[in-house]
Design a protein around this motif. Sequence first.
Motif, PDB file in Angstrom:
ATOM      1  N   SER A 142      70.713  84.350  49.785  1.00  0.00           N
ATOM      2  CA  SER A 142      71.466  83.441  48.925  1.00  0.00           C
ATOM      3  C   SER A 142      71.763  82.153  49.685  1.00  0.00           C
ATOM      4  CB  SER A 142      72.772  84.095  48.491  1.00  0.00           C
ATOM      5  OG  SER A 142      73.654  84.213  49.600  1.00  0.00           O
ATOM      6  N   PRO A 143      72.050  81.067  48.980  1.00  0.00           N
ATOM      7  CA  PRO A 143      72.399  79.824  49.678  1.00  0.00           C
ATOM      8  C   PRO A 143      73.565  80.010  50.651  1.00  0.00           C
ATOM      9  CG  PRO A 143      71.910  79.352  47.388  1.00  0.00           C
ATOM     10  CD  PRO A 143      71.904  80.843  47.513  1.00  0.00           C
ATOM     11  N   GLU A 144      74.502  80.888  50.310  1.00  0.00           N
ATOM     12  CA  GLU A 144      75.663  81.109  51.178  1.00  0.00           C
ATOM     13  C   GLU A 144      75.286  81.840  52.465  1.00  0.00           C
ATOM     14  OE1 GLU A 144      76.636  80.117  47.232  1.00  0.00           O
ATOM     15  OE2 GLU A 144      75.542  81.921  47.901  1.00  0.00           O
ATOM     16  N   GLU A 145      74.174  82.538  52.443  1.00  0.00           N
ATOM     17  CA  GLU A 145      73.759  83.309  53.616  1.00  0.00           C
ATOM     18  C   GLU A 145      72.883  82.522  54.581  1.00  0.00           C
ATOM     19  OE1 GLU A 145      73.488  87.818  51.734  1.00  0.00           O
ATOM     20  OE2 GLU A 145      71.870  86.380  51.311  1.00  0.00           O
ATOM     21  N   VAL A 146      72.516  81.312  54.205  1.00  0.00           N
ATOM     22  CA  VAL A 146      71.555  80.556  55.015  1.00  0.00           C
ATOM     23  C   VAL A 146      72.114  80.220  56.394  1.00  0.00           C
ATOM     24  CG1 VAL A 146      70.276  78.395  55.214  1.00  0.00           C
ATOM     25  CG2 VAL A 146      70.312  79.609  53.051  1.00  0.00           C
ATOM     26  N   LEU A 147      73.327  79.710  56.459  1.00  0.00           N
ATOM     27  CA  LEU A 147      73.888  79.301  57.748  1.00  0.00           C
ATOM     28  C   LEU A 147      74.006  80.472  58.718  1.00  0.00           C
ATOM     29  CD1 LEU A 147      75.055  77.184  59.621  1.00  0.00           C
ATOM     30  CD2 LEU A 147      77.282  77.473  58.485  1.00  0.00           C
ATOM     31  N   PRO A 148      74.605  81.610  58.330  1.00  0.00           N
ATOM     32  CA  PRO A 148      74.655  82.718  59.284  1.00  0.00           C
ATOM     33  C   PRO A 148      73.281  83.259  59.656  1.00  0.00           C
ATOM     34  CG  PRO A 148      75.586  83.366  57.153  1.00  0.00           C
ATOM     35  CD  PRO A 148      75.419  81.893  57.119  1.00  0.00           C
ATOM     36  N   LEU A 149      72.331  83.230  58.728  1.00  0.00           N
ATOM     37  CA  LEU A 149      70.986  83.694  59.062  1.00  0.00           C
ATOM     38  C   LEU A 149      70.320  82.751  60.053  1.00  0.00           C
ATOM     39  CD1 LEU A 149      68.687  85.678  58.650  1.00  0.00           C
ATOM     40  CD2 LEU A 149      68.010  84.410  56.596  1.00  0.00           C
ATOM     41  N   ALA A 150      70.506  81.468  59.864  1.00  0.00           N
ATOM     42  CA  ALA A 150      69.963  80.508  60.822  1.00  0.00           C
ATOM     43  C   ALA A 150      70.570  80.707  62.202  1.00  0.00           C
ATOM     44  CB  ALA A 150      70.215  79.083  60.332  1.00  0.00           C
ATOM     45  N   ALA A 151      71.858  80.951  62.238  1.00  0.00           N
ATOM     46  CA  ALA A 151      72.530  81.171  63.524  1.00  0.00           C
ATOM     47  C   ALA A 151      72.009  82.421  64.222  1.00  0.00           C
ATOM     48  CB  ALA A 151      74.039  81.284  63.302  1.00  0.00           C
ATOM     49  N   ALA A 152      71.650  83.425  63.426  1.00  0.00           N
ATOM     50  CA  ALA A 152      71.172  84.688  63.993  1.00  0.00           C
ATOM     51  C   ALA A 152      69.731  84.623  64.476  1.00  0.00           C
ATOM     52  CB  ALA A 152      71.317  85.805  62.955  1.00  0.00           C
ATOM     53  N   THR A 153      68.990  83.632  64.019  1.00  0.00           N
ATOM     54  CA  THR A 153      67.566  83.562  64.354  1.00  0.00           C
ATOM     55  C   THR A 153      67.197  82.410  65.279  1.00  0.00           C
ATOM     56  OG1 THR A 153      67.136  82.263  62.341  1.00  0.00           O
ATOM     57  CG2 THR A 153      66.900  84.654  62.166  1.00  0.00           C
ATOM     58  N   ALA A 154      68.016  81.399  65.359  1.00  0.00           N
ATOM     59  CA  ALA A 154      67.620  80.157  66.046  1.00  0.00           C
ATOM     60  C   ALA A 154      67.321  80.346  67.521  1.00  0.00           C
ATOM     61  CB  ALA A 154      68.705  79.102  65.866  1.00  0.00           C
ATOM     62  N   ASP A 155      68.002  81.276  68.186  1.00  0.00           N
ATOM     63  CA  ASP A 155      67.841  81.423  69.629  1.00  0.00           C
ATOM     64  C   ASP A 155      66.998  82.619  70.034  1.00  0.00           C
ATOM     65  OD1 ASP A 155      69.376  79.146  70.169  1.00  0.00           O
ATOM     66  OD2 ASP A 155      71.245  80.281  70.030  1.00  0.00           O
ATOM     67  N   LEU A 156      66.353  83.268  69.083  1.00  0.00           N
ATOM     68  CA  LEU A 156      65.487  84.389  69.437  1.00  0.00           C
ATOM     69  C   LEU A 156      64.274  83.870  70.205  1.00  0.00           C
ATOM     70  CD1 LEU A 156      65.543  86.399  66.070  1.00  0.00           C
ATOM     71  CD2 LEU A 156      66.789  86.922  68.192  1.00  0.00           C
ATOM     72  N   PRO A 157      63.930  84.477  71.330  1.00  0.00           N
ATOM     73  CA  PRO A 157      62.880  83.897  72.185  1.00  0.00           C
ATOM     74  C   PRO A 157      61.475  83.974  71.610  1.00  0.00           C
ATOM     75  CG  PRO A 157      63.606  86.020  73.044  1.00  0.00           C
ATOM     76  CD  PRO A 157      64.553  85.660  71.939  1.00  0.00           C
ATOM     77  N   GLY A 158      61.210  84.948  70.749  1.00  0.00           N
ATOM     78  CA  GLY A 158      59.855  85.125  70.258  1.00  0.00           C
ATOM     79  C   GLY A 158      59.559  84.451  68.937  1.00  0.00           C
ATOM     80  N   VAL A 159      60.560  83.771  68.365  1.00  0.00           N
ATOM     81  CA  VAL A 159      60.346  83.040  67.118  1.00  0.00           C
ATOM     82  C   VAL A 159      60.860  81.616  67.280  1.00  0.00           C
ATOM     83  CG1 VAL A 159      60.569  85.155  65.731  1.00  0.00           C
ATOM     84  CG2 VAL A 159      62.550  83.660  66.027  1.00  0.00           C
ATOM     85  N   ARG A 160      60.357  80.752  66.427  1.00  0.00           N
ATOM     86  CA  ARG A 160      60.840  79.367  66.395  1.00  0.00           C
ATOM     87  C   ARG A 160      61.242  79.035  64.969  1.00  0.00           C
ATOM     88  NH1 ARG A 160      57.428  73.731  67.182  1.00  0.00           N
ATOM     89  NH2 ARG A 160      59.205  72.339  66.852  1.00  0.00           N
ATOM     90  N   LEU A 161      62.518  78.818  64.749  1.00  0.00           N
ATOM     91  CA  LEU A 161      63.012  78.473  63.420  1.00  0.00           C
ATOM     92  C   LEU A 161      62.568  77.062  63.062  1.00  0.00           C
ATOM     93  CD1 LEU A 161      64.703  79.066  60.911  1.00  0.00           C
ATOM     94  CD2 LEU A 161      66.728  78.296  62.184  1.00  0.00           C
TER      95      LEU A 161
END
Length: 232
Positions: free
Chosen positions: A142-161
């Motif tokens: 949902s649009p409301e979930e975008v910010l926390p999802l971005a925060a959870a994925t942005a610093d993962l070493p094997g992916v690039r947001l």
Amino acid sequence: MNAPNPDIATNLERVIERIRSAEVAYGRTPNSVSLLAVSKRQPVEAIRAAYQAGQLAFGENYLQEAAEKQSTFASSDIEWHLVGSLQSNKTRAAATTFDWVHTIDRAKIAQRLSDQRPDALPPINICLQVNISEETQKAGCSPEEVLPLAAATADLPGVRLRGLMAIPEPSTDCTEQRRSFAKLRKLYEQLQDEGFRMDTLSMGMSLDLDAAIAEGANYVRVGTAIFGPRNN
């Protein structure tokens, strides 16, 4: 090398011309919008024809179907994008064979992709899929979930947001199309304001790519207009 299929080559040229015309019409930087040729349910020969005509980025929905195609073109410079839903028990195949995944809607999927991405490969590019029209049957956060999802994925070493992706509710009204895409663009800008370094808005298909480009898309996903009807 054989000449490309003339129908596919001509269709591809027309789609690219449409994209470039929309860039001009809406004041976009020339050549700032990339075409993702959605090749799901299309044979290897169709991909080869588009590739020989100059197309390098291809989108697939199904891992098993994509595997044969990826094997056929293993020595090529094709860039493979997963544009279908990804289950958590199938992330390893995606992590090892794709360059992009456009359909991340849970932190668990991004975490598994990161953990399973081979060290020899660069981080896999990901987009967060947003259910921008908030349709109950459609995938995406949902649009409301975008910010926390971005925060959870942005610093993962094997992916690039890289950005956001959406498939709005279909409409033939340009104003309504733009309204939906504008919602995604605003979410994207909000994330940038929060410090997330992103550069991709993956939105727009054959029906609505002009409206998507007007609202900032830099990846549009087109299948049938290039390849013709899919094999079901």
